[in-house]
Design an enzyme around this catalytic site. Structure first.
Site, PDB file in Angstrom:
ATOM      1  N   PRO A  17      -6.460  -6.896  50.515  1.00 25.35           N
ATOM      2  CA  PRO A  17      -6.190  -6.455  51.885  1.00 25.35           C
ATOM      3  C   PRO A  17      -7.134  -6.865  52.581  1.00 25.35           C
ATOM      4  O   PRO A  17      -8.293  -6.503  52.467  1.00 25.35           O
ATOM      5  CB  PRO A  17      -5.874  -5.057  51.829  1.00 25.35           C
ATOM      6  N   GLN A  72      -0.582  -2.146  51.523  1.00 22.30           N
ATOM      7  CA  GLN A  72      -1.787  -0.978  51.579  1.00 22.30           C
ATOM      8  C   GLN A  72      -1.499  -0.133  52.675  1.00 22.30           C
ATOM      9  O   GLN A  72      -1.477  -0.438  53.789  1.00 22.30           O
ATOM     10  CB  GLN A  72      -2.965  -1.664  51.570  1.00 22.30           C
ATOM     11  N   CYS A 102     -12.067   2.214  52.712  1.00 25.21           N
ATOM     12  CA  CYS A 102     -12.393   1.688  54.257  1.00 25.21           C
ATOM     13  C   CYS A 102     -13.513   2.446  54.795  1.00 25.21           C
ATOM     14  O   CYS A 102     -13.367   3.732  54.782  1.00 25.21           O
ATOM     15  CB  CYS A 102     -11.194   1.616  55.038  1.00 25.21           C
ATOM     16  N   LYS A 147      -7.128   1.549  45.700  1.00 26.68           N
ATOM     17  CA  LYS A 147      -8.365   0.522  46.051  1.00 26.68           C
ATOM     18  C   LYS A 147      -9.517   1.439  46.473  1.00 26.68           C
ATOM     19  O   LYS A 147      -9.500   1.943  47.617  1.00 26.68           O
ATOM     20  CB  LYS A 147      -7.997  -0.613  46.868  1.00 26.68           C
ATOM     21  N   ASN A 209     -13.849  -6.152  42.110  1.00 27.76           N
ATOM     22  CA  ASN A 209     -13.907  -6.654  43.617  1.00 27.76           C
ATOM     23  C   ASN A 209     -15.075  -6.716  43.779  1.00 27.76           C
ATOM     24  O   ASN A 209     -15.900  -5.719  43.805  1.00 27.76           O
ATOM     25  CB  ASN A 209     -13.055  -6.011  44.361  1.00 27.76           C
ATOM     26  N   GLY A 210     -15.535  -7.879  44.742  1.00 37.58           N
ATOM     27  CA  GLY A 210     -17.099  -7.767  45.539  1.00 37.58           C
ATOM     28  C   GLY A 210     -17.603  -8.980  45.082  1.00 37.58           C
ATOM     29  O   GLY A 210     -18.060  -9.238  44.054  1.00 37.58           O
ATOM     30  N   ASP A 211     -18.026  -9.788  46.199  1.00 35.28           N
ATOM     31  CA  ASP A 211     -18.814 -11.036  45.943  1.00 35.28           C
ATOM     32  C   ASP A 211     -18.289 -12.093  45.023  1.00 35.28           C
ATOM     33  O   ASP A 211     -19.257 -12.738  44.643  1.00 35.28           O
ATOM     34  CB  ASP A 211     -20.048 -10.474  45.535  1.00 35.28           C
ATOM     35  N   ARG A 234     -13.448 -12.230  50.989  1.00 33.26           N
ATOM     36  CA  ARG A 234     -13.917 -13.069  51.666  1.00 33.26           C
ATOM     37  C   ARG A 234     -13.894 -14.440  51.242  1.00 33.26           C
ATOM     38  O   ARG A 234     -13.935 -15.355  51.956  1.00 33.26           O
ATOM     39  CB  ARG A 234     -15.495 -12.784  52.125  1.00 33.26           C
TER      40      ARG A 234
HETATM   41  C1  LIG Z   1     -12.775  -8.304  57.763  1.00 35.31           C
HETATM   42  C2  LIG Z   1     -12.499  -7.433  56.608  1.00 35.31           C
HETATM   43  C3  LIG Z   1     -11.549  -6.466  56.595  1.00 35.31           C
HETATM   44  C4  LIG Z   1     -11.233  -5.770  55.327  1.00 35.31           C
HETATM   45  N1  LIG Z   1     -10.071  -4.955  55.565  1.00 35.31           N
HETATM   46  C5  LIG Z   1      -9.743  -4.378  54.433  1.00 35.31           C
HETATM   47  C6  LIG Z   1      -8.324  -3.456  54.359  1.00 35.31           C
HETATM   48  O1  LIG Z   1      -7.443  -3.645  55.357  1.00 35.31           O
HETATM   49  N2  LIG Z   1      -8.306  -2.653  53.086  1.00 35.31           N
HETATM   50  C7  LIG Z   1      -9.337  -2.796  52.248  1.00 35.31           C
HETATM   51  O2  LIG Z   1      -8.827  -2.152  51.289  1.00 35.31           O
HETATM   52  N3  LIG Z   1     -10.147  -3.451  52.224  1.00 35.31           N
HETATM   53  C8  LIG Z   1     -10.576  -4.310  53.395  1.00 35.31           C
HETATM   54  N4  LIG Z   1     -11.611  -5.120  53.224  1.00 35.31           N
HETATM   55  C9  LIG Z   1     -12.386  -5.163  52.067  1.00 35.31           C
HETATM   56  C10 LIG Z   1     -12.181  -6.309  51.201  1.00 35.31           C
HETATM   57  O3  LIG Z   1     -10.870  -5.934  50.770  1.00 35.31           O
HETATM   58  C11 LIG Z   1     -13.138  -6.228  49.927  1.00 35.31           C
HETATM   59  O4  LIG Z   1     -12.873  -5.140  49.170  1.00 35.31           O
HETATM   60  C12 LIG Z   1     -14.568  -6.595  50.181  1.00 35.31           C
HETATM   61  O5  LIG Z   1     -14.635  -7.586  51.483  1.00 35.31           O
HETATM   62  C13 LIG Z   1     -15.214  -6.857  49.068  1.00 35.31           C
HETATM   63  O6  LIG Z   1     -14.739  -8.013  48.380  1.00 35.31           O
HETATM   64  P1  LIG Z   1     -15.176  -9.635  48.670  1.00 35.31           P
HETATM   65  O7  LIG Z   1     -16.545  -9.731  48.520  1.00 35.31           O
HETATM   66  O8  LIG Z   1     -14.286 -10.457  47.878  1.00 35.31           O
HETATM   67  O9  LIG Z   1     -15.263  -9.865  50.291  1.00 35.31           O
HETATM   68  C14 LIG Z   1     -11.832  -5.783  54.350  1.00 35.31           C
HETATM   69  C15 LIG Z   1     -13.182  -6.771  54.289  1.00 35.31           C
HETATM   70  C16 LIG Z   1     -13.535  -7.458  55.478  1.00 35.31           C
HETATM   71  C17 LIG Z   1     -14.485  -8.642  55.280  1.00 35.31           C
END
Ligand SMILES: Cc1cc2nc3c(=O)[nH]c(=O)nc-3n(C[C@H](O)[C@H](O)[C@H](O)COP(=O)(O)O)c2cc1C
Length: 366
Positions: A17, A72, A102, A147, A209-211, A234
């Site tokens: 999400p 979500q 969040c 999450k 999840n992450g990076d 991302r």
């Molecule tokens: C712009 C943005 C919006 C996000 N919105 C949500 C969200 O609505 N719900 C959620 O659980 N995480 C949200 N996240 C977190 C991501 O789902 C994810 O956990 C976090 O970016 C780490 O993963 P990544 O390294 O693949 O980006 C958001 C992240 C970003 C950058």
């Protein structure tokens, strides 16, 4: 293969999400690229859902091309989360996810999101009410997942304990973003700490999840943490084809090919088409400017294309810019530095009439 309770996924890779980004158009773009096991909506406010505000209806919209769809929800014990979850099921959700991660004030100050990490007992009771309501409403057909982050701060690493408590009350899977709330997005995600949750909770799948920004990171994260699935945010905003390439790696041991530059532009054009279809002309133009800024991060030096799109007045102009670039740069693998230097548009300058002037070409720099 990853199973979320009764829902068997075709792939252990999930689109995260992402508020402001994972609308129906983007979810379908990622799915069409392949390799996505499940894709989630932005976080949805439980009260707004039940009021059916137009913005929330828009965010919650799904269809047959977006399956299985995860929705979500966020809120706290005082919010109508069980009712909102039932609403979500009735409007197409095959998976309900509870946001426990969040960090932004708008959510956490309303006692939702990451704040749920500060009172694990209360959060578990809240989750049980949601799980029970959804199970009753669907005869156990729709799983509820959560999450979370590792904890509020490193002194309170609650994820192993909370995830175990959630598994005990019927949560079907837990996604762990390997950062603390206080970190927001700084530092590196701690994949070893995700592994601690995997060890603590063997009875349900833990999704790491992450990076994860490259296909190889998927296998790295799985190896380091032992997680059963990987969620990507991302990395997908930049490269929605990451799921297909990573799935190929999981299936065959070889990373799928990276799309060529013109192929990437085809994806952006498809995104534009879907965005227009689902959001209307005006909103699509606004959203595509933001999406192109993210796509641009994976497409080499295309500053002038991004700038032209940033000031483009409408979707037709954005489409013309993309189609022109596709023709002009048909033979280019990745535009390199001299290409971006050939043309620089100031913020206040309109899209040039002579956009397709050959001086814009990047081919000569290859
Ligand atoms: C712009 C943005 C919006 C996000 N919105 C949500 C969200 O609505 N719900 C959620 O659980 N995480 C949200 N996240 C977190 C991501 O789902 C994810 O956990 C976090 O970016 C780490 O993963 P990544 O390294 O693949 O980006 C958001 C992240 C970003 C950058």
């Amino acid at each position: 293969m990853l199973r979320l309770g009764p829902v068997q996924l075709d792939s252990p890779l999930l689109l995260a999400p992402i508020a402001g980004h994972t609308d129906l158009a983007f979810r379908i773009v990622c799915r069409e690229q392949g390799g996505v096991g499940c894709a989630y909506t932005d976080l949805l406010n439980s009260r707004a859902i039940l009021k059916e505000t137009s913005r929330t209806l828009d965010l919650a919209r799904t269809n047959e091309f977006d399956q299985p769809a995860g929705m979500q929800l966020y809120g706290n014990s005082d919010d109508p989360l069980p009712e909102a979850a039932i609403w979500a099921v009735d409007h197409g959700a095959r998976v309900i996810d509870i946001n426990m991660g969040c960090p932004v004030d708008k959510v956490a100050k309303q006692n939702g999101g990451s704040l749920l990490l500060r009172d694990c007992g209360n959060t578990t009771m809240l989750a049980k009410r949601i799980v029970d309501a959804v199970a009753r409403h669907t005869n156990g057909r729709v799983p509820v997942t959560a999450k979370m982050r590792l904890g509020w701060d490193p002194e309170h690493k609650v994820a192993p304990v909370l995830a175990r408590a959630l598994a005990d009350i019927g949560i079907a899977a837990v996604t762990v973003h390997g950062r603390y709330t206080v970190q927001f997005f700084s530092g590196q995600a701690d994949w070893n700490a995700i592994g601690e949750v995997v060890e603590a909770v063997p009875q349900i799948p833990i999704i790491g999840n992450g990076d994860v920004t490259e296909p190889g990171h998927v296998t790295d994260l799985m190896r380091v943490s032992g997680c059963a699935g990987v969620m990507i945010a991302r990395g997908a905003m930049r490269t929605p084809w990451i799921f297909r390439r990573a799935k190929a790696l999981l299936d065959t041991g070889t990373v799928g090919p990276e799309p060529t530059f013109p192929e990437k532009l085809t994806v952006v054009l498809r995104h534009l088409e879907l965005c227009r279809l689902y959001n209307g002309e005006q909103r699509a133009a606004i959203r595509m400017r933001q999406h192109v800024a993210w796509y641009g991060k994976s497409m080499g030096h295309i500053k002038y294309i991004k700038e032209a799109i940033r000031v483009a007045p409408d979707c037709d102009t954005i489409e013309a810019i993309l189609r022109t670039a596709q023709v002009e740069l048909a033979d280019v693998t990745t535009p390199s530095v001299p290409f971006s230097r050939t043309r620089r548009l100031g913020d206040d300058r309109p899209v040039p009439e002579d956009f397709d002037n050959p001086t814009c070409r990047g081919a000569e720099s290859e």
